[in-house]
Scaffold this active site. Structure first.
Site: not given
Length: 456
Positions: A76, A151, A175
């Site tokens: 990420k 996210s 997320s």
């Protein structure tokens, strides 16, 4: 080999160890897939092809050792990667290259995983829709006009479309779970401390946790065993190693079913898909009971803790986008009395849930209150006729669970009539991550929804 990129990570690992495929061959299959579909999906935002190929060749020259030997992974874009651009989704860091790997990256590399690139995220991971000013929006592989969630939306979309077999993510308000639900993959919000993180600003903050994502529960367990484990840099890191038996039965397990977590508005399409989940577990021998669950105290507690964290982490408002700035501004308005109230609310909720866990083994509920929404929309403003006051409100089914200090897995539960993925959330008592994953695996094996890939 046909569709090598869509094999499970466990099968890829078996083939690598048997020398039936090489790490170079496996990496090239994923690089080809990224070239084929990423321009449309926009999940991988920084590619490390040359660096990854050097690593793959080196791994092919030695005997397989680590549990992730030769498996490509993506990180990420909130996670620092040494020598590889890390933007946090912010224009202020568009050209930022860290000097050191974050702990989760260190552990993945030590296990033999190959870093293939970085996955998209909203600015500083703020919100459950992956879009930022640096790279734009990540699109849902099942419908490119829809959001991939967030996210960790880039991670979920990359997994779903076969660009990577494993990915890391993080979860404060959903997320890891929301994008897994939107993209028909598996995501686990571990018990805080199960996957330790090191912070120089908020070392004791337990709402945000790193964790694994994959296409199957077994793959997720493979990764979780690598990234979990004690580290002295985290003051609440779990000391016991993570172990689970993926073949244990769920027969006679006590399951609480809450279709709306105590009255939250739920889109009828999501409600229709998730309503089948209790029947799946009943057919597997579990005892399922519908419950009226009041988690409403979690709302204020989450918002106060979240705002406090943003005020602490982002003192310079001038470099922030609107969502991140709003959170930081809310944090600056807090008083000591506000923080005391949040602590009292969370403490009371924790003790009520302790009694709840004495009666039930797991809680079953929707992950998100809506299916994937149009990618052009900044957030969901209305659910089933109910207007929502702000961009956070549509995520309550996920962020209320974050307050419980509990492990929660998102597992594919089916599709809407339009073919949009919907996930179901399996929640357990704190530290019962293995039990949660046992139920998730049983559900996955009984339904097979995760084996349906997008028609890109």
């Amino acid at each position: 080999m046909t569709d090598l990129h869509y094999l499970t990570a466990t099968e890829m690992s078996r083939l690598l160890r048997a020398r039936e495929i090489s790490a170079v061959e496996l990496l090239q299959a994923h690089l080809d897939r990224i070239e084929q579909v990423n321009p449309r999906v926009n999940a991988i935002v920084t590619l490390a092809a040359e660096q990854a190929m050097v690593t793959a060749r080196a791994l092919d020259s030695v005997a397989p050792a680590g549990p992730l030997h030769g498996l490509p992974v993506a990180h990420k874009d909130l996670v620092d990667t040494a020598g590889l651009r890390t933007t946090y989704g912010s224009p202020a860091f568009a050209d930022h290259v860290p000097e050191k790997d974050d702990l989760i990256v260190q552990r993945l590399k030590a296990a033999g995983a190959i870093t293939i690139g970085k996955t998209n995220t909203p600015e500083y991971g703020t919100g459950s829709h992956t879009v930022n000013e640096v790279f734009g929006a990540t699109r849902n592989p099942y419908d490119l006009s829809r959001s991939a969630g967030g996210s960790s939306g880039g991670a979920a979309a990359a997994l779903a479309s076969g660009m990577i077999p494993l990915a890391d993510g993080s979860d404060m308000g959903g997320s890891l779970r929301n994008p897994a639900s939107f993209c028909n993959v598996v995501g686990l919000r571990p018990t805080p401390g199960r996957v330790p993180a090191i912070s120089d600003k908020a070392a004791w903050y337990t709402l945000a946790v790193p964790g694994p994502m994959a296409r199957t529960v077994d793959d997720l367990v493979l990764m979780l065993q690598v990234v979990s484990g004690f580290h002295p840099g985290s003051p609440f890191a779990v000391t016991e190693p993570f172990h689970t038996d993926p073949i244990e039965t769920v027969e006679h397990m006590r399951v609480a079913w809450s279709p709306d977590l105590g009255g939250l508005p739920v889109d009828p399409r999501t409600a229709e898909v998730t309503a089948n989940a209790p029947h799946v577990l009943e057919e597997l021998g579990a005892r399922v009971e519908r419950v009226d669950l009041d988690l409403s105290d979690a709302d204020e507690a989450f918002r106060i803790y979240r705002a406090w964290y943003y005020a602490l982490a982002f003192p310079d408002l001038d470099i922030l986008g609107p969502n991140t700035r709003w959170n930081a501004e809310q944090g600056r308005l807090l008083s000591g009395a506000d923080l005391a109230r949040a602590e009292r609310l969370r403490t009371g909720l924790y003790h009520r849930m302790t009694a709840f866990w004495d009666r039930y083994d797991v809680l079953l509920a929707p992950v998100s209150q809506v299916p994937p929404f149009p990618v052009e929309d900044p957030y969901v403003s209305e659910i089933n006729g109910v207007r929502l006051p702000d961009y956070l409100s549509w995520m309550r089914s996920a962020y209320w669970i974050s307050v419980l200090h509990a492990p929660a897995a998102s597992v594919p539960a089916g599709f809407t009539p339009e073919g949009l993925p919907v996930g179901v959330q399996i929640v357990g008592r704190p530290f019962a991550d293995a039990r949660v994953l046992r139920v998730a695996r049983a559900f996955e094996q009984a339904t097979g929804y995760g084996s349906r890939h997008p028609a890109l």
